[in-house]
Design a protein around this motif. Sequence first.
Motif, PDB file in Angstrom:
ATOM      1  N   ASN A 140       0.827  -1.213   0.000  1.00  0.00           N
ATOM      2  CA  ASN A 140       0.000   0.000   0.000  1.00  0.00           C
ATOM      3  C   ASN A 140       0.859   1.259   0.000  1.00  0.00           C
ATOM      4  OD1 ASN A 140      -2.288  -1.587   0.050  1.00  0.00           O
ATOM      5  ND2 ASN A 140      -2.569  -1.426   2.258  1.00  0.00           N
ATOM      6  N   ILE A 141       1.952   1.230   0.731  1.00  0.00           N
ATOM      7  CA  ILE A 141       2.847   2.390   0.786  1.00  0.00           C
ATOM      8  C   ILE A 141       3.548   2.580  -0.553  1.00  0.00           C
ATOM      9  CG2 ILE A 141       4.989   3.292   1.797  1.00  0.00           C
ATOM     10  CD1 ILE A 141       4.065   2.038   4.463  1.00  0.00           C
ATOM     11  N   LEU A 142       4.068   1.502  -1.137  1.00  0.00           N
ATOM     12  CA  LEU A 142       4.825   1.602  -2.381  1.00  0.00           C
ATOM     13  C   LEU A 142       3.966   2.081  -3.547  1.00  0.00           C
ATOM     14  CD1 LEU A 142       7.048  -1.597  -2.172  1.00  0.00           C
ATOM     15  CD2 LEU A 142       7.570   0.725  -1.403  1.00  0.00           C
ATOM     16  N   LYS A 143       2.664   1.859  -3.475  1.00  0.00           N
ATOM     17  CA  LYS A 143       1.745   2.284  -4.529  1.00  0.00           C
ATOM     18  C   LYS A 143       1.066   3.626  -4.218  1.00  0.00           C
ATOM     19  CE  LYS A 143       0.597  -2.279  -6.260  1.00  0.00           C
ATOM     20  NZ  LYS A 143      -0.466  -3.257  -6.530  1.00  0.00           N
ATOM     21  N   ASP A 144       1.231   4.109  -3.001  1.00  0.00           N
ATOM     22  CA  ASP A 144       0.573   5.338  -2.567  1.00  0.00           C
ATOM     23  C   ASP A 144       1.057   6.540  -3.380  1.00  0.00           C
ATOM     24  OD1 ASP A 144      -1.052   6.775  -0.370  1.00  0.00           O
ATOM     25  OD2 ASP A 144       0.893   7.822  -0.388  1.00  0.00           O
ATOM     26  N   ASP A 145       0.131   7.347  -3.876  1.00  0.00           N
ATOM     27  CA  ASP A 145       0.487   8.497  -4.710  1.00  0.00           C
ATOM     28  C   ASP A 145       1.423   9.468  -3.994  1.00  0.00           C
ATOM     29  OD1 ASP A 145      -0.983   7.568  -6.864  1.00  0.00           O
ATOM     30  OD2 ASP A 145      -2.751   8.779  -6.403  1.00  0.00           O
ATOM     31  N   SER A 146       1.205   9.687  -2.718  1.00  0.00           N
ATOM     32  CA  SER A 146       2.066  10.615  -1.970  1.00  0.00           C
ATOM     33  C   SER A 146       3.487  10.074  -1.867  1.00  0.00           C
ATOM     34  CB  SER A 146       1.508  10.855  -0.563  1.00  0.00           C
ATOM     35  OG  SER A 146       0.266  11.504  -0.657  1.00  0.00           O
ATOM     36  N   PHE A 147       3.617   8.783  -1.616  1.00  0.00           N
ATOM     37  CA  PHE A 147       4.936   8.174  -1.539  1.00  0.00           C
ATOM     38  C   PHE A 147       5.619   8.221  -2.902  1.00  0.00           C
ATOM     39  CE2 PHE A 147       7.838   4.487  -1.698  1.00  0.00           C
ATOM     40  CZ  PHE A 147       8.708   4.856  -0.679  1.00  0.00           C
ATOM     41  N   CYS A 148       4.875   7.929  -3.966  1.00  0.00           N
ATOM     42  CA  CYS A 148       5.439   7.969  -5.320  1.00  0.00           C
ATOM     43  C   CYS A 148       5.927   9.381  -5.660  1.00  0.00           C
ATOM     44  CB  CYS A 148       4.410   7.492  -6.342  1.00  0.00           C
ATOM     45  SG  CYS A 148       4.035   5.728  -6.210  1.00  0.00           S
ATOM     46  N   THR A 149       5.163  10.386  -5.267  1.00  0.00           N
ATOM     47  CA  THR A 149       5.568  11.775  -5.501  1.00  0.00           C
ATOM     48  C   THR A 149       6.831  12.104  -4.710  1.00  0.00           C
ATOM     49  OG1 THR A 149       3.291  12.432  -5.931  1.00  0.00           O
ATOM     50  CG2 THR A 149       4.831  14.189  -5.329  1.00  0.00           C
ATOM     51  N   LEU A 150       6.890  11.640  -3.472  1.00  0.00           N
ATOM     52  CA  LEU A 150       8.073  11.855  -2.638  1.00  0.00           C
ATOM     53  C   LEU A 150       9.315  11.233  -3.273  1.00  0.00           C
ATOM     54  CD1 LEU A 150       9.234  12.818   0.119  1.00  0.00           C
ATOM     55  CD2 LEU A 150       8.630  10.556   0.997  1.00  0.00           C
ATOM     56  N   MET A 151       9.196  10.004  -3.758  1.00  0.00           N
ATOM     57  CA  MET A 151      10.334   9.334  -4.396  1.00  0.00           C
ATOM     58  C   MET A 151      10.733  10.049  -5.687  1.00  0.00           C
ATOM     59  SD  MET A 151      11.453   7.070  -2.381  1.00  0.00           S
ATOM     60  CE  MET A 151      12.724   6.592  -3.518  1.00  0.00           C
ATOM     61  N   LYS A 152       9.750  10.509  -6.448  1.00  0.00           N
ATOM     62  CA  LYS A 152      10.041  11.243  -7.689  1.00  0.00           C
ATOM     63  C   LYS A 152      10.836  12.513  -7.362  1.00  0.00           C
ATOM     64  CE  LYS A 152       7.677  13.707 -11.363  1.00  0.00           C
ATOM     65  NZ  LYS A 152       6.371  14.102 -11.897  1.00  0.00           N
ATOM     66  N   MET A 153      10.474  13.188  -6.274  1.00  0.00           N
ATOM     67  CA  MET A 153      11.212  14.389  -5.858  1.00  0.00           C
ATOM     68  C   MET A 153      12.645  14.030  -5.470  1.00  0.00           C
ATOM     69  SD  MET A 153       8.184  16.471  -3.795  1.00  0.00           S
ATOM     70  CE  MET A 153       9.198  16.548  -2.369  1.00  0.00           C
ATOM     71  N   HIS A 154      12.827  12.907  -4.772  1.00  0.00           N
ATOM     72  CA  HIS A 154      14.174  12.469  -4.392  1.00  0.00           C
ATOM     73  C   HIS A 154      15.011  12.147  -5.628  1.00  0.00           C
ATOM     74  CE1 HIS A 154      13.455  12.633  -0.188  1.00  0.00           C
ATOM     75  NE2 HIS A 154      12.694  11.567  -0.114  1.00  0.00           N
ATOM     76  N   VAL A 155      14.401  11.472  -6.598  1.00  0.00           N
ATOM     77  CA  VAL A 155      15.098  11.152  -7.846  1.00  0.00           C
ATOM     78  C   VAL A 155      15.527  12.442  -8.525  1.00  0.00           C
ATOM     79  CG1 VAL A 155      14.800  10.205 -10.173  1.00  0.00           C
ATOM     80  CG2 VAL A 155      13.993   8.903  -8.199  1.00  0.00           C
ATOM     81  N   TYR A 156      14.616  13.412  -8.617  1.00  0.00           N
ATOM     82  CA  TYR A 156      14.928  14.697  -9.248  1.00  0.00           C
ATOM     83  C   TYR A 156      16.105  15.370  -8.538  1.00  0.00           C
ATOM     84  CZ  TYR A 156      14.630  19.508 -10.811  1.00  0.00           C
ATOM     85  OH  TYR A 156      14.939  20.743 -11.316  1.00  0.00           O
ATOM     86  N   GLU A 157      16.037  15.464  -7.223  1.00  0.00           N
ATOM     87  CA  GLU A 157      17.080  16.146  -6.456  1.00  0.00           C
ATOM     88  C   GLU A 157      18.435  15.461  -6.592  1.00  0.00           C
ATOM     89  OE1 GLU A 157      15.164  16.154  -2.657  1.00  0.00           O
ATOM     90  OE2 GLU A 157      14.143  18.062  -3.042  1.00  0.00           O
TER      91      GLU A 157
END
Length: 149
Positions: A4-21
């Motif tokens: 549930n966490i790995l698919k959660d939109d908020s978590f996915c957005t957080l990881m996308k931000m980390h990838v960007y940074e």
Amino acid sequence: MLENILKDDSFCTLMKMHVYECLEYVLQKNAEFSVLVNLKYTKFTPDLPAHIKDSFKSPVILFTLGGYTLQSANLSQNELSFEAGFGSENFASLVEVPLGAIVQILVSESPILINFSEYKEDASKVRTEKSKNIFMSNPNNKTIFKKKD
């Protein structure tokens, strides 16, 4: 619970931000690095020849950015793009990868970021692309998109 966490939109957005940074950091340092990406979401322009595409056996592919490939890299809020050569003939193609589809970032073969989130394409973008492909399959419609010099 983990799924549930790995698919959660908020978590996915957080990881996308980390990838960007993380990408922004290594690009600012002009450091050679590699990205392990989900091949399903990777776009090649022009499309790769069949014999090259068929050589990709895994659902992920590792790209190493150094030299010209690193110089050609462009980072946006949604994707990483770069030019690369493929196969023995060094077939040139622009590679575009959504940030959420980047699984790992490596420097000197050591991971500095691992993205555990489950990437899913934006449904409206997928529908738009399908509609465009259907429209473009008619040869009469292709002239609409030709650039005027």
